[in-house]
Design a protein around this motif. Structure first.
Motif, PDB file in Angstrom:
ATOM      1  N   THR A  79      11.930  -5.689 -18.332  1.00  0.00           N
ATOM      2  CA  THR A  79      13.133  -5.460 -18.011  1.00  0.00           C
ATOM      3  C   THR A  79      12.821  -4.039 -16.642  1.00  0.00           C
ATOM      4  O   THR A  79      11.895  -3.328 -17.236  1.00  0.00           O
ATOM      5  N   LEU A  80      13.860  -4.695 -15.720  1.00  0.00           N
ATOM      6  CA  LEU A  80      13.213  -4.184 -14.372  1.00  0.00           C
ATOM      7  C   LEU A  80      14.175  -2.899 -14.123  1.00  0.00           C
ATOM      8  O   LEU A  80      15.495  -2.679 -14.978  1.00  0.00           O
ATOM      9  N   ILE A  81      13.457  -1.819 -13.748  1.00  0.00           N
ATOM     10  CA  ILE A  81      14.018  -0.399 -13.886  1.00  0.00           C
ATOM     11  C   ILE A  81      13.588  -0.125 -12.607  1.00  0.00           C
ATOM     12  O   ILE A  81      13.491   0.090 -11.756  1.00  0.00           O
ATOM     13  N   LEU A  82      15.104   0.321 -12.387  1.00  0.00           N
ATOM     14  CA  LEU A  82      15.546   0.638 -10.633  1.00  0.00           C
ATOM     15  C   LEU A  82      16.231   2.634 -10.730  1.00  0.00           C
ATOM     16  O   LEU A  82      16.365   3.000 -11.759  1.00  0.00           O
ATOM     17  N   SER A 122       0.883  -1.754   0.146  1.00  0.00           N
ATOM     18  CA  SER A 122       0.209  -0.062  -0.013  1.00  0.00           C
ATOM     19  C   SER A 122       1.086   1.299   0.276  1.00  0.00           C
ATOM     20  O   SER A 122       0.150   1.745  -0.332  1.00  0.00           O
ATOM     21  N   GLU A 123       2.282   1.182  -0.070  1.00  0.00           N
ATOM     22  CA  GLU A 123       3.341   2.728   0.130  1.00  0.00           C
ATOM     23  C   GLU A 123       3.912   2.375  -0.787  1.00  0.00           C
ATOM     24  O   GLU A 123       4.548   3.755  -0.344  1.00  0.00           O
ATOM     25  N   GLY A 124       3.851   1.189  -1.839  1.00  0.00           N
ATOM     26  CA  GLY A 124       4.236   1.711  -2.987  1.00  0.00           C
ATOM     27  C   GLY A 124       4.789  -0.010  -3.232  1.00  0.00           C
ATOM     28  O   GLY A 124       5.002  -0.424  -2.831  1.00  0.00           O
ATOM     29  N   ARG A 125       6.570   0.680  -4.226  1.00  0.00           N
ATOM     30  CA  ARG A 125       7.326  -0.509  -4.536  1.00  0.00           C
ATOM     31  C   ARG A 125       8.520  -0.150  -4.618  1.00  0.00           C
ATOM     32  O   ARG A 125       9.099   0.487  -3.683  1.00  0.00           O
ATOM     33  N   TYR A 126       9.093  -2.136  -3.794  1.00  0.00           N
ATOM     34  CA  TYR A 126      10.646  -2.229  -3.349  1.00  0.00           C
ATOM     35  C   TYR A 126      11.278  -2.918  -4.662  1.00  0.00           C
ATOM     36  O   TYR A 126      10.886  -3.870  -4.861  1.00  0.00           O
ATOM     37  N   GLY A 127      12.221  -2.716  -5.041  1.00  0.00           N
ATOM     38  CA  GLY A 127      12.682  -3.399  -6.284  1.00  0.00           C
ATOM     39  C   GLY A 127      14.300  -3.694  -5.412  1.00  0.00           C
ATOM     40  O   GLY A 127      14.708  -2.882  -5.356  1.00  0.00           O
ATOM     41  N   VAL A 128      15.375  -4.634  -6.662  1.00  0.00           N
ATOM     42  CA  VAL A 128      15.889  -5.353  -6.158  1.00  0.00           C
ATOM     43  C   VAL A 128      16.632  -5.933  -7.068  1.00  0.00           C
ATOM     44  O   VAL A 128      16.137  -6.917  -7.483  1.00  0.00           O
ATOM     45  N   GLN A 129      17.855  -5.573  -7.782  1.00  0.00           N
ATOM     46  CA  GLN A 129      18.162  -6.858  -8.452  1.00  0.00           C
ATOM     47  C   GLN A 129      19.937  -6.640  -8.319  1.00  0.00           C
ATOM     48  O   GLN A 129      20.586  -5.435  -7.751  1.00  0.00           O
ATOM     49  N   GLY A 185      10.641   3.236  -5.925  1.00  0.00           N
ATOM     50  CA  GLY A 185       9.801   3.084  -7.169  1.00  0.00           C
ATOM     51  C   GLY A 185      10.752   2.613  -8.524  1.00  0.00           C
ATOM     52  O   GLY A 185      11.173   2.761  -8.984  1.00  0.00           O
ATOM     53  N   ALA A 186      10.650   1.184  -8.118  1.00  0.00           N
ATOM     54  CA  ALA A 186      10.885   0.139  -9.606  1.00  0.00           C
ATOM     55  C   ALA A 186       9.864  -0.066 -10.037  1.00  0.00           C
ATOM     56  O   ALA A 186       8.557   0.811  -9.916  1.00  0.00           O
ATOM     57  N   THR A 187      10.299   0.124 -11.419  1.00  0.00           N
ATOM     58  CA  THR A 187       8.561  -0.178 -12.142  1.00  0.00           C
ATOM     59  C   THR A 187       9.226  -1.163 -13.378  1.00  0.00           C
ATOM     60  O   THR A 187      10.420  -1.116 -13.339  1.00  0.00           O
ATOM     61  N   PHE A 188       8.516  -2.048 -14.353  1.00  0.00           N
ATOM     62  CA  PHE A 188       9.388  -1.952 -15.609  1.00  0.00           C
ATOM     63  C   PHE A 188       8.765  -1.130 -16.677  1.00  0.00           C
ATOM     64  O   PHE A 188       8.058  -0.242 -16.867  1.00  0.00           O
ATOM     65  N   ALA A 189       9.661  -1.582 -17.249  1.00  0.00           N
ATOM     66  CA  ALA A 189       9.808  -0.854 -18.952  1.00  0.00           C
ATOM     67  C   ALA A 189       8.070  -0.917 -19.707  1.00  0.00           C
ATOM     68  O   ALA A 189       8.537   0.581 -20.280  1.00  0.00           O
ATOM     69  N   PHE A 190       7.405  -1.608 -19.272  1.00  0.00           N
ATOM     70  CA  PHE A 190       6.237  -0.955 -20.191  1.00  0.00           C
ATOM     71  C   PHE A 190       5.180  -0.177 -19.718  1.00  0.00           C
ATOM     72  O   PHE A 190       4.573  -0.046 -19.747  1.00  0.00           O
ATOM     73  N   ILE A 214       4.088  -9.147  -5.260  1.00  0.00           N
ATOM     74  CA  ILE A 214       5.342  -9.860  -4.425  1.00  0.00           C
ATOM     75  C   ILE A 214       5.913 -10.169  -6.131  1.00  0.00           C
ATOM     76  O   ILE A 214       5.386 -11.935  -6.793  1.00  0.00           O
ATOM     77  N   TYR A 215       7.034 -10.468  -7.136  1.00  0.00           N
ATOM     78  CA  TYR A 215       7.070 -10.878  -8.162  1.00  0.00           C
ATOM     79  C   TYR A 215       8.948 -11.226  -7.935  1.00  0.00           C
ATOM     80  O   TYR A 215       9.808 -11.015  -7.319  1.00  0.00           O
ATOM     81  N   TYR A 216       9.065 -12.557  -9.032  1.00  0.00           N
ATOM     82  CA  TYR A 216      10.027 -13.368  -8.403  1.00  0.00           C
ATOM     83  C   TYR A 216      10.474 -12.863  -9.785  1.00  0.00           C
ATOM     84  O   TYR A 216       9.489 -13.778 -10.871  1.00  0.00           O
ATOM     85  N   ASP A 217      12.162 -13.169 -10.483  1.00  0.00           N
ATOM     86  CA  ASP A 217      12.531 -13.099 -11.518  1.00  0.00           C
ATOM     87  C   ASP A 217      14.052 -13.867 -11.561  1.00  0.00           C
ATOM     88  O   ASP A 217      14.921 -13.447 -10.977  1.00  0.00           O
ATOM     89  N   PHE A 218      13.629 -15.315 -11.881  1.00  0.00           N
ATOM     90  CA  PHE A 218      14.728 -15.787 -12.178  1.00  0.00           C
ATOM     91  C   PHE A 218      15.705 -16.116 -13.804  1.00  0.00           C
ATOM     92  O   PHE A 218      16.364 -17.579 -13.858  1.00  0.00           O
ATOM     93  N   ILE A 219      15.718 -14.834 -14.491  1.00  0.00           N
ATOM     94  CA  ILE A 219      16.064 -14.915 -15.383  1.00  0.00           C
ATOM     95  C   ILE A 219      16.241 -15.701 -16.191  1.00  0.00           C
ATOM     96  O   ILE A 219      16.065 -16.078 -17.491  1.00  0.00           O
ATOM     97  N   TYR A 220      16.569 -16.887 -16.514  1.00  0.00           N
ATOM     98  CA  TYR A 220      16.851 -18.238 -17.204  1.00  0.00           C
ATOM     99  C   TYR A 220      15.271 -18.634 -16.324  1.00  0.00           C
ATOM    100  O   TYR A 220      15.142 -19.271 -15.179  1.00  0.00           O
ATOM    101  N   PRO A 221      14.493 -19.766 -17.664  1.00  0.00           N
ATOM    102  CA  PRO A 221      13.451 -20.681 -17.109  1.00  0.00           C
ATOM    103  C   PRO A 221      13.508 -21.910 -16.465  1.00  0.00           C
ATOM    104  O   PRO A 221      14.892 -22.540 -16.824  1.00  0.00           O
TER     105      PRO A 221
END
Length: 439
Positions: free
Chosen positions: A226-229, A76-83, A208-213, A130-137
């Protein structure tokens, strides 16, 4: 008149700034190789199944564990992203959010097909996710085992790299994408699937994490997810050495024994780039550059057999060998499962591993992988392991901001690809630095 002139100068200044950013990105890329189209996805092989797992060099049992490379939390407070940060990802995944994914896979109901529009709406909605990206399938049928769950999920034969856990108006769901077919799926979760995730997610301050789209005005040239920080990753360089250099005779014998070769019976042969040790139809090669190779003729000694040609059995056999070769020689690096390619009839298979430095992939040689294993009919016929030792330095490794790298995509004819940060190790330097690659 003066006001109109000021607005004109401001707009002209913006245009000039954008042009300068693009030109500077192209110059940096061309001069320093900051952006290259490495074939990290191995898409020409069209693997039946591929996955990413990791082992720390303190793991004495060599147990495979999974770690995403990117995570995003929305509350509810916004997004937090790490990579590209092993400590940050580890803290999130080990603290709470790895367990949430495990539990969701355990209790997920029947999957329903959804559209990409519904997937994006789940990201854009005001709910918790909650979003998880393992890069490879990942071969989804094995994920439960690799996430330390008790049972394999044999009916789920998709290859998945992204998961999205959502909570909206009290209903929780698990979403994923089958990378082979391009079909999105949603699993409903039981109404009693734990307490609300809001308090867990809101423990992290939004960044401020966001996605390219979601920002087409700046990132339309990139792949949509693509995750953008807001701030680029803060990376340092690593020194790289060959831990197999200057092996004593005793060291060599110990290494041969670790690989199930008897040093007392092998025939040692000097070759152009190192030494080769022959035992019947099997041979081990040690190059001066620190590469170990194994070759066996099919039907030979069956030195490295597997119980069955399945993803789990193949990975276990490979990890045992990597553990014996790399465990005491890694320093700051970790090795991770990168892909599994099985032929349709299960007769042949290829398994690739890669190195990572602080959660960032390492491009070793032009092929990209750190180790390659080839199996046929239950036997390991060939393997190649590039043995590296990476040591962290205090020297910064500057990372070009995504907006500048994205600005160069059109100029380099790389539109629609994903930015992937990598360390580059082509074996011709004593220090590795980060560069953007197209994936």
């Amino acid at each position: 008149m003066n006001s109109r002139g000021n607005r004109y100068r401001v707009e002209r200044g913006k245009s000039i700034l954008i042009l300068l950013l693009t030109v500077s990105a192209v110059l940096l890329i061309c001069r320093f190789g900051m952006y290259q189209d490495f074939n990290l996805s191995d898409k020409q092989r069209e693997p039946l199944g591929s996955n990413l797992g990791g082992m720390s060099n303190s793991n004495s049992e060599g147990v495979l564990t999974l770690r995403p490379v990117r995570m995003v939390l929305q509350g509810s407070e916004g997004r937090y992203g790490v990579q590209y940060s092993q400590p940050a990802i580890g803290a999130l995944f080990e603290a709470d959010f790895g367990n949430l994914l495990r539990e969701a896979l355990d209790v997920a109901g029947v999957a329903e097909s959804i559209t990409e529009t519904q997937w994006r709406e789940s990201i854009n909605q005001a709910g918790i996710w909650i979003y998880y990206d393992f890069i490879y399938p990942l071969p989804l049928g094995e994920i439960s085992v690799w996430l330390k769950n008790s049972e394999r999920q044999p009916d789920l034969n998709w290859n998945v790299r992204r998961f999205l856990l959502t909570e909206f108006e009290g209903q929780k769901s698990l979403l994923c994408l089958d990378e082979d077919s391009g079909q999105y799926y949603r699993f409903s979760l039981p109404d009693n699937a734990g307490v609300s995730w809001d308090y867990l997610v809101n423990a992290y301050e939004p960044n401020g994490a966001t996605f390219a789209f979601e920002e087409p005005e700046n990132f339309s040239a990139l792949a949509p997810y693509t995750l953008i920080l807001e701030k680029p990753a803060q990376k340092v360089s690593y020194s790289v050495t060959n831990p197999l250099a200057d092996l004593t005779e005793e060291d060599t014998d110990e290494l041969l024994r670790a690989l199930s070769f008897n040093p007392k019976v092998v025939s040692q042969i000097s070759v152009a780039d190192g030494q080769r040790f022959q035992d019947g139809l099997d041979s081990i090669g040690l190059t001066e550059g620190g590469t170990i190779t194994f070759h066996s003729r099919q039907g030979g000694s069956n030195r490295y057999q597997v119980e069955e040609m399945t993803s789990g059995s193949l990975v276990e056999r490979c990890r045992e060998l990597l553990y014996h070769v790399l465990e005491q020689r890694m320093d700051a690096g970790t090795y991770h499962l990168r892909s599994i390619a099985l032929e349709d009839d299960g007769g042949r298979a290829e398994v690739l591993f890669e190195y990572r430095l602080d959660g960032t992939p390492v491009q070793v040689s032009r092929d990209g992988w750190a180790a390659r294993f080839v199996f046929a009919e239950g036997e390991l016929l060939d393997f190649t392991i590039h043995v590296r030792q990476y040591t962290k330095t205090e020297t910064p490794s500057p990372v070009l901001p995504e907006i500048q790298a994205a600005a160069a995509m059109k100029s380099l004819l790389q539109e629609g690809k994903e930015l992937l940060l990598c360390y580059i190790d082509w074996g011709d330097t004593t220090q590795v630095m980060t560069r953007w690659t197209a994936y």
